[in-house]
Design a protein around this motif. Structure first.
Motif, PDB file in Angstrom:
ATOM      1  N   GLY A   1       0.823  -1.197   0.000  1.00  7.55           N
ATOM      2  CA  GLY A   1       0.000   0.000   0.000  1.00  7.55           C
ATOM      3  C   GLY A   1       0.858   1.248   0.000  1.00  7.55           C
ATOM      4  O   GLY A   1       2.075   1.195  -0.195  1.00  7.55           O
ATOM      5  N   THR A   2       0.229   2.382   0.222  1.00  2.67           N
ATOM      6  CA  THR A   2       0.935   3.660   0.297  1.00  2.67           C
ATOM      7  C   THR A   2       0.418   4.457   1.482  1.00  2.67           C
ATOM      8  O   THR A   2      -0.710   4.262   1.942  1.00  2.67           O
ATOM      9  CB  THR A   2       0.739   4.501  -0.984  1.00  2.67           C
ATOM     10  OG1 THR A   2      -0.666   4.741  -1.192  1.00  2.67           O
ATOM     11  CG2 THR A   2       1.324   3.805  -2.199  1.00  2.67           C
ATOM     12  N   VAL A   3       1.266   5.345   1.978  1.00  2.00           N
ATOM     13  CA  VAL A   3       0.882   6.244   3.062  1.00  2.00           C
ATOM     14  C   VAL A   3       1.167   7.669   2.602  1.00  2.00           C
ATOM     15  O   VAL A   3       2.242   7.959   2.069  1.00  2.00           O
ATOM     16  CB  VAL A   3       1.621   5.899   4.368  1.00  2.00           C
ATOM     17  CG1 VAL A   3       3.129   5.917   4.194  1.00  2.00           C
ATOM     18  CG2 VAL A   3       1.180   6.822   5.502  1.00  2.00           C
ATOM     19  N   VAL A   4       0.176   8.546   2.777  1.00  2.00           N
ATOM     20  CA  VAL A   4       0.253   9.929   2.296  1.00  2.00           C
ATOM     21  C   VAL A   4       0.324  10.870   3.492  1.00  2.00           C
ATOM     22  O   VAL A   4      -0.454  10.742   4.443  1.00  2.00           O
ATOM     23  CB  VAL A   4      -0.967  10.279   1.418  1.00  2.00           C
ATOM     24  CG1 VAL A   4      -0.840  11.700   0.866  1.00  2.00           C
ATOM     25  CG2 VAL A   4      -1.126   9.281   0.277  1.00  2.00           C
ATOM     26  N   SER A   5       1.237  11.819   3.431  1.00  2.00           N
ATOM     27  CA  SER A   5       1.436  12.755   4.544  1.00  2.00           C
ATOM     28  C   SER A   5       0.480  13.936   4.457  1.00  2.00           C
ATOM     29  O   SER A   5      -0.167  14.173   3.434  1.00  2.00           O
ATOM     30  CB  SER A   5       2.873  13.284   4.514  1.00  2.00           C
ATOM     31  OG  SER A   5       3.027  14.259   3.483  1.00  2.00           O
ATOM     32  N   GLU A   6       0.437  14.689   5.549  1.00  2.00           N
ATOM     33  CA  GLU A   6      -0.159  16.006   5.493  1.00  2.00           C
ATOM     34  C   GLU A   6       0.857  16.967   4.875  1.00  2.00           C
ATOM     35  O   GLU A   6       1.998  16.610   4.600  1.00  2.00           O
ATOM     36  CB  GLU A   6      -0.543  16.465   6.901  1.00  2.00           C
ATOM     37  CG  GLU A   6       0.648  16.659   7.827  1.00  2.00           C
ATOM     38  CD  GLU A   6       0.247  17.082   9.229  1.00  2.00           C
ATOM     39  OE1 GLU A   6      -0.965  17.118   9.509  1.00  2.00           O
ATOM     40  OE2 GLU A   6       1.142  17.383  10.035  1.00  2.00           O
ATOM     41  N   THR A   7       0.450  18.218   4.654  1.00  2.00           N
ATOM     42  CA  THR A   7       1.334  19.202   4.027  1.00  2.00           C
ATOM     43  C   THR A   7       2.497  19.553   4.954  1.00  2.00           C
ATOM     44  O   THR A   7       2.329  19.684   6.173  1.00  2.00           O
ATOM     45  CB  THR A   7       0.552  20.473   3.684  1.00  2.00           C
ATOM     46  OG1 THR A   7      -0.520  20.130   2.784  1.00  2.00           O
ATOM     47  CG2 THR A   7       1.445  21.508   3.004  1.00  2.00           C
ATOM     48  N   PHE A   8       3.685  19.672   4.376  1.00  2.00           N
ATOM     49  CA  PHE A   8       4.871  20.020   5.161  1.00  2.00           C
ATOM     50  C   PHE A   8       5.749  20.974   4.355  1.00  2.00           C
ATOM     51  O   PHE A   8       5.569  21.150   3.143  1.00  2.00           O
ATOM     52  CB  PHE A   8       5.666  18.761   5.518  1.00  2.00           C
ATOM     53  CG  PHE A   8       6.216  18.022   4.335  1.00  2.00           C
ATOM     54  CD1 PHE A   8       7.472  18.333   3.806  1.00  2.00           C
ATOM     55  CD2 PHE A   8       5.478  17.008   3.727  1.00  2.00           C
ATOM     56  CE1 PHE A   8       7.967  17.649   2.702  1.00  2.00           C
ATOM     57  CE2 PHE A   8       5.978  16.323   2.630  1.00  2.00           C
ATOM     58  CZ  PHE A   8       7.225  16.639   2.113  1.00  2.00           C
ATOM     59  N   ASN A   9       6.709  21.572   5.043  1.00  2.00           N
ATOM     60  CA  ASN A   9       7.707  22.430   4.424  1.00  2.00           C
ATOM     61  C   ASN A   9       9.092  21.860   4.688  1.00  2.00           C
ATOM     62  O   ASN A   9       9.320  21.201   5.696  1.00  2.00           O
ATOM     63  CB  ASN A   9       7.635  23.856   4.973  1.00  2.00           C
ATOM     64  CG  ASN A   9       6.305  24.533   4.688  1.00  2.00           C
ATOM     65  OD1 ASN A   9       5.705  24.305   3.637  1.00  2.00           O
ATOM     66  ND2 ASN A   9       5.831  25.341   5.626  1.00  2.00           N
TER      67      ASN A   9
END
Length: 457
Positions: A338-346
């Motif tokens: 599967g895949t794991v998607v992050s929240e927005t980051f800098n």
């Protein structure tokens, strides 16, 4: 009967080949013949409208020309190099269906060279030391032995490339490409020789998988917001990465972001609240060339070897540059793979799969036992393998016995070997196996065990 060029010029196409090292523009290094005839000394150099041109020696071309098909023989080396900062170009035409350039030996270009061909392609069976710009529709690598692309300390550009060599391709210098087709083989890269993709999304990548991907760092450079897709992996395991930029208020994101899969544990850092473990199988390192580093999300893959058994409690973390991890609150797609998607980051840095406190993800230290991983006990190569797999014991003990089993991915035994370790090297024949992923289990007489994933081509 002589073709369009013969009809216009009353010139009958001839076949040329070199007789000595020298400059392309010197008629004395050429001999020629009519199709079906015998070679004779030439009083001119090859030109547009002639038949095939065979380079059998070390030949320098340092001026712009128009030419037909060029064949660099296995012992030949064609160096297309501008002597000044002025560009030179080679426009290649063909009178029948064939590669404009067929390279059995070595073709070298410097950074003031452009190669053109109408709807044409280059086939490389030898090496391509490209530091120029190749504007052919495709560059196809079809060697049987490991091939080289680029030259140390330089950067070259290809429009499209296709890899059809199970022995793979190694970059010697930076290369930029708009699309890649993987038929067979790995592209080996390093920090000094990065392959940079110049297009958005995954549609420009075809055929990437465990046995065929970029093994090392890869860059993506594009303008505007969108998806940066990296067809990368490490040690025969394909782990593509997606970076998505959503910042629409800036227009400076024509910079390059370089991503790499790194085997093993990342540098130890302080865990954030709500996270109790990070993966020791592999981590991901992202760096940048330029200023862009804001408003990103990252998508990381996971498989059975990552130890993900509780995807609901899987997240990913990023280093903060000051000795701590930041929880990016990842959302997993489901059971492995599967895949794991992050929240927005800098910002950029190291990224790794992590287990939320209370979760049961093992995030194991790869399929290789920790003791063997630290001591680098057994080395297996090549991996991926087509036929014979070499087992190298780094620190053999006198009289040590080894038991080896080959398992399928479900753990079923397919082959086994047993021998006293009187040699540091053993060869294991795997040529009768179908392509796919396998596990090789090595156990010694101290009941220490190593399990390594093997990719059979």
């Amino acid at each position: 009967s002589l073709g369009w060029w013969g009809g216009l010029t009353c010139h009958q196409p001839e076949i040329f080949r070199t007789t000595a090292n020298g400059n392309w523009t010197n008629p004395a290094i050429w001999e020629k013949k009519l199709p079906g005839g015998a070679y004779v000394s030439s009083n001119r150099i090859p030109q547009k409208g002639d038949d095939s041109i065979y380079v059998r020696h070390n030949v320098l071309l340092n001026t712009s020309i128009l030419t037909d098909q060029v064949v660099v023989e296995s012992n030949g080396h064609l160096r297309i190099e501008s002597p000044t900062s002025s560009f030179i170009s080679v426009h290649s035409y063909k009178t029948k269906t064939q590669a404009e350039f067929l390279v059995h030996g070595t073709l070298t270009t410097n950074n003031f060279v452009q190669l053109f061909g109408a709807n044409g392609f280059m086939e490389v069976k030898g090496d391509l030391a490209n530091a120029g710009k190749i504007e052919l529709d495709s560059v196809l690598f079809t060697g049987n032995n490991p091939q080289l692309l680029g030259a140390p300390g330089t950067k070259g550009i290809l429009r499209h490339m296709r890899l059809s060599n199970p022995s793979g391709l190694t970059l010697q210098g930076h290369q930029e490409v708009s699309s890649i087709i993987f038929d067979q083989g790995m592209i080996q890269t390093t920090n000094q020789a990065v392959l940079t993709l110049l297009a958005e999304g995954s549609s420009h990548i075809t055929g990437a998988r465990n046995a065929a991907h970029i093994n090392g760092p890869a860059g993506v450079r594009m303008f505007g917001t969108g998806e940066r897709f990296y067809p990368i992996g490490r040690n025969g395991v394909y782990r593509p990465v997606i970076l998505t930029n959503s910042n629409t208020s800036t227009f400076d994101n024509d910079d390059e972001l370089i991503t790499e899969v790194v085997a093993g544990s990342p540098v130890s850092r302080t865990l954030p609240t709500g996270v109790n473990a990070v993966s020791s199988v592999r981590h991901y390192r992202i760096s940048r060339i330029g200023n862009i580093s804001s408003d990103f999300t990252i998508t990381l893959p996971y498989g059975t070897d990552d130890g993900v058994s509780d995807p609901g409690n899987l997240t990913l973390v990023k280093d903060d540059g000051a000795g701590a991890w930041i929880n990016l609150n990842g959302t997993a797609s489901g059971p492995s793979p599967g895949t794991v998607v992050s929240e927005t980051f800098n910002g950029v840095g190291d990224f790794v799969l992590a287990n939320k406190t209370g979760g049961t993800n093992g995030l194991v230290t790869s399929l290789v036992d920790r003791m063997y991983e630290r001591s680098n006990y057994a080395h297996l190569f090549p991996n991926p393998v087509a036929s014979n797999l070499t087992l190298e014991i780094r620190q053999p003990r006198s009289g040590q016995k080894l038991n080896i089993r080959l398992l399928d991915i479900q753990g079923r035994e397919l082959k086994k070997w047993s021998f006293a370790n009187q040699s540091t090297r053993r060869t294991l024949f795997l040529g009768d196996l179908p392509p796919g992923n396998y596990l090789l289990e090595i156990t010694n007489d101290l009941f220490q065990k190593q399990i390594t994933q093997i990719v059979k081509q």
